[in-house]
Structures are given as structure tokens and as C-alpha cells.
Write a protein that holds these residues in place. Structure first.
Motif, PDB file in Angstrom:
ATOM      1  N   SER A 248      12.156   2.246   4.223  1.00  0.00           N
ATOM      2  CA  SER A 248      11.783   0.864   3.918  1.00  0.00           C
ATOM      3  C   SER A 248      12.535  -0.066   4.855  1.00  0.00           C
ATOM      4  CB  SER A 248      12.154   0.511   2.477  1.00  0.00           C
ATOM      5  OG  SER A 248      11.473   1.344   1.568  1.00  0.00           O
ATOM      6  N   LEU A 249      11.802  -0.943   5.523  1.00  0.00           N
ATOM      7  CA  LEU A 249      12.384  -1.899   6.471  1.00  0.00           C
ATOM      8  C   LEU A 249      12.021  -3.304   6.019  1.00  0.00           C
ATOM      9  CD1 LEU A 249      11.281   0.018   9.697  1.00  0.00           C
ATOM     10  CD2 LEU A 249      13.469   0.197   8.487  1.00  0.00           C
ATOM     11  N   LEU A 250      12.898  -3.903   5.230  1.00  0.00           N
ATOM     12  CA  LEU A 250      12.636  -5.215   4.647  1.00  0.00           C
ATOM     13  C   LEU A 250      13.863  -6.094   4.785  1.00  0.00           C
ATOM     14  CD1 LEU A 250      10.967  -3.945   1.347  1.00  0.00           C
ATOM     15  CD2 LEU A 250       9.792  -4.988   3.288  1.00  0.00           C
TER      16      LEU A 250
ATOM     17  N   ARG B 189       9.910   1.716  -5.791  1.00  0.00           N
ATOM     18  CA  ARG B 189       9.735   2.935  -5.005  1.00  0.00           C
ATOM     19  C   ARG B 189       8.713   3.815  -5.709  1.00  0.00           C
ATOM     20  NH1 ARG B 189      12.096   7.358  -6.284  1.00  0.00           N
ATOM     21  NH2 ARG B 189      13.758   6.278  -7.370  1.00  0.00           N
ATOM     22  N   PRO B 190       7.683   4.280  -4.990  1.00  0.00           N
ATOM     23  CA  PRO B 190       6.680   5.141  -5.623  1.00  0.00           C
ATOM     24  C   PRO B 190       7.334   6.406  -6.203  1.00  0.00           C
ATOM     25  CG  PRO B 190       5.926   4.430  -3.460  1.00  0.00           C
ATOM     26  CD  PRO B 190       7.358   4.015  -3.584  1.00  0.00           C
ATOM     27  N   ALA B 191       6.816   6.866  -7.329  1.00  0.00           N
ATOM     28  CA  ALA B 191       7.375   8.048  -8.004  1.00  0.00           C
ATOM     29  C   ALA B 191       7.304   9.293  -7.130  1.00  0.00           C
ATOM     30  CB  ALA B 191       6.636   8.280  -9.324  1.00  0.00           C
ATOM     31  N   SER B 192       6.366   9.341  -6.201  1.00  0.00           N
ATOM     32  CA  SER B 192       6.231  10.512  -5.332  1.00  0.00           C
ATOM     33  C   SER B 192       7.344  10.604  -4.291  1.00  0.00           C
ATOM     34  CB  SER B 192       4.875  10.485  -4.621  1.00  0.00           C
ATOM     35  OG  SER B 192       4.779   9.334  -3.795  1.00  0.00           O
TER      36      SER B 192
ATOM     37  N   ARG C 212       0.805  -1.224   0.000  1.00  0.00           N
ATOM     38  CA  ARG C 212       0.000   0.000   0.000  1.00  0.00           C
ATOM     39  C   ARG C 212       0.841   1.280   0.000  1.00  0.00           C
ATOM     40  NH1 ARG C 212      -5.047  -1.217   2.887  1.00  0.00           N
ATOM     41  NH2 ARG C 212      -5.687   0.863   2.243  1.00  0.00           N
ATOM     42  N   ILE C 213       2.151   1.178  -0.267  1.00  0.00           N
ATOM     43  CA  ILE C 213       2.990   2.378  -0.174  1.00  0.00           C
ATOM     44  C   ILE C 213       2.677   3.410  -1.249  1.00  0.00           C
ATOM     45  CG2 ILE C 213       4.845   1.296   1.134  1.00  0.00           C
ATOM     46  CD1 ILE C 213       6.466   1.083  -1.466  1.00  0.00           C
ATOM     47  N   ALA C 214       2.367   2.984  -2.457  1.00  0.00           N
ATOM     48  CA  ALA C 214       2.090   3.952  -3.526  1.00  0.00           C
ATOM     49  C   ALA C 214       0.840   4.756  -3.209  1.00  0.00           C
ATOM     50  CB  ALA C 214       1.949   3.242  -4.871  1.00  0.00           C
ATOM     51  N   GLU C 215      -0.248   4.083  -2.903  1.00  0.00           N
ATOM     52  CA  GLU C 215      -1.488   4.815  -2.619  1.00  0.00           C
ATOM     53  C   GLU C 215      -1.362   5.666  -1.364  1.00  0.00           C
ATOM     54  OE1 GLU C 215      -4.792   2.405  -0.362  1.00  0.00           O
ATOM     55  OE2 GLU C 215      -3.859   1.058  -1.819  1.00  0.00           O
ATOM     56  N   THR C 216      -0.653   5.164  -0.350  1.00  0.00           N
ATOM     57  CA  THR C 216      -0.499   5.926   0.891  1.00  0.00           C
ATOM     58  C   THR C 216       0.321   7.182   0.652  1.00  0.00           C
ATOM     59  OG1 THR C 216      -0.688   3.889   2.190  1.00  0.00           O
ATOM     60  CG2 THR C 216       0.260   5.809   3.301  1.00  0.00           C
TER      61      THR C 216
END
Length: 177
Positions: free
Chosen positions: A26-28, A36-39, A11-15
Motif C-alpha cells: 500500500s502506497l498512501l 485490508r482485504p481478508a485475502s 478496487r483492492i478487494a475485488e482485484t
């Protein structure tokens, strides 16, 4: 008030778009590829690789003090004009732990109990990684108060994936335990 956004990877892009985030942590686990979202500005994205475990296990990377230091150092450079997005795989353990640590690092006058209760109110499923919390408690000199406050909110509700949530901080109001 400064706002931290916590979300699962899915849900990172929409958030980020919905809330105007342009910085992200990012914690993975190591080698976990994602887009990575463009924003999110490339130079305002921190990736810290470790697994969501509380004890050392062969073949896995447990959270270490250096991981917490990197998270907090990045957060200290955040200008707080827009929300900071923090995510892990499910948005339940690593990212909520990082959010509460960042909040206390940037607003050390805030109260551990208030923040833990705010975390629980914002996310019924949040179960902050206990090792991250312990490392951060020690690094921030909280004397075990953060560990107790997080332990007192208990394990979050069962969930396949956490829902995105916001955690605001910087309130110096104390809550009696």
C-alpha cells in the motif's frame, strides 16, 4: 511468469480475490485509513506512507530512497507463486512506478524499454511517479535508462481512477529503442 497487480484503493478487494493475491503493498499518504482485504495476510502487507508528489512540498512527504528500499526489500521476500498486489489512491502514479521498479529489481536482466511499453499497453492511464522512477533508477543502477524509457511512453491518458492491470516480467528480450 511472475505477475504484479496494480489497482486503485477502491478496487483492492475485488482485484485480490479475482486474481488470488495474498500479499500487498500500500502506497498512501500518512494516516490514510483503509480496510485490508481478508485475502491479504497481515504479515504479507507492507504500507509505505508518502504522497504522490515529484518535488518537496511543505506539509507533504515526497518519495525518498528509503521508501524505495522498503518496497524492494518486501518484494524480495515475495514467493511469486501468486500475484503481488500494489495499490495507491488512484492506481495511476505511485503503484505503477513501484511495479516497474519491483520488476527490474527481481529480474535485472529485463529491459527497461520493454517494461515501460508493457506498462503502457496494460494501462493507458498509468503515469509513473517521476521521483519514484528516478530514485529507483539510481538505486538499481540503471544509469538513467529507466527514467528515459518511462519518459518515452509519455503521460498516460486522463482518468479519474486507473483500471486494475497486471504486469508480468522476467522476459530478457531486448527491444531496440
Amino acid at each position: 511468469m511472475p505477475t504484479l497487480l496494480v489497482a486503485p484503493l477502491s478496487r483492492i478487494a475485488e482485484t485480490s480475490i479475482d486474481h488470488g493475491a495474498c500479499e500487498m503493498i500500500s502506497l498512501l499518504g500518512a494516516g490514510h485509513a483503509f480496510h485490508r482485504p481478508a485475502s491479504i495476510a497481515r504479515d504479507r502487507h507492507l504500507s509505505v506512507d508518502f504522497n504522490d508528489i515529484a518535488e518537496d512540498m511543505p506539509g507533504f512527504v515526497a518519495p525518498q530512497t528509503e521508501h524505495v528500499r522498503r518496497i524492494l526489500a518486501f518484494a524480495e521476500t515475495w514467493d511469486q507463486r501468486a500475484p503481488l498486489l500494489i495499490h495507491c489512491w488512484m492506481g495511476i502514479s505511485r503503484s505503477p512506478a513501484a511495479a516497474i521498479l519491483i520488476a527490474l529489481a527481481l529480474a535485472p536482466e529485463d529491459d527497461e524499454v520493454r517494461l515501460a511499453q508493457a506498462l503502457r499497453a496494460a494501462s493507458p492511464s498509468a503515469t509513473p511517479n517521476p521521483r519514484l522512477i528516478a530514485l529507483g533508477d539510481a538505486l538499481l543502477g540503471r544509469g538513467g535508462r529507466l527514467e528515459r524509457a518511462v519518459r518515452d511512453i509519455g503521460r498516460g491518458s486522463d482518468a479519474m481512477e486507473g483500471e486494475p492491470f497486471a504486469l508480468t516480467f522476467g522476459v530478457s528480450e531486448k527491444i531496440q529503442a
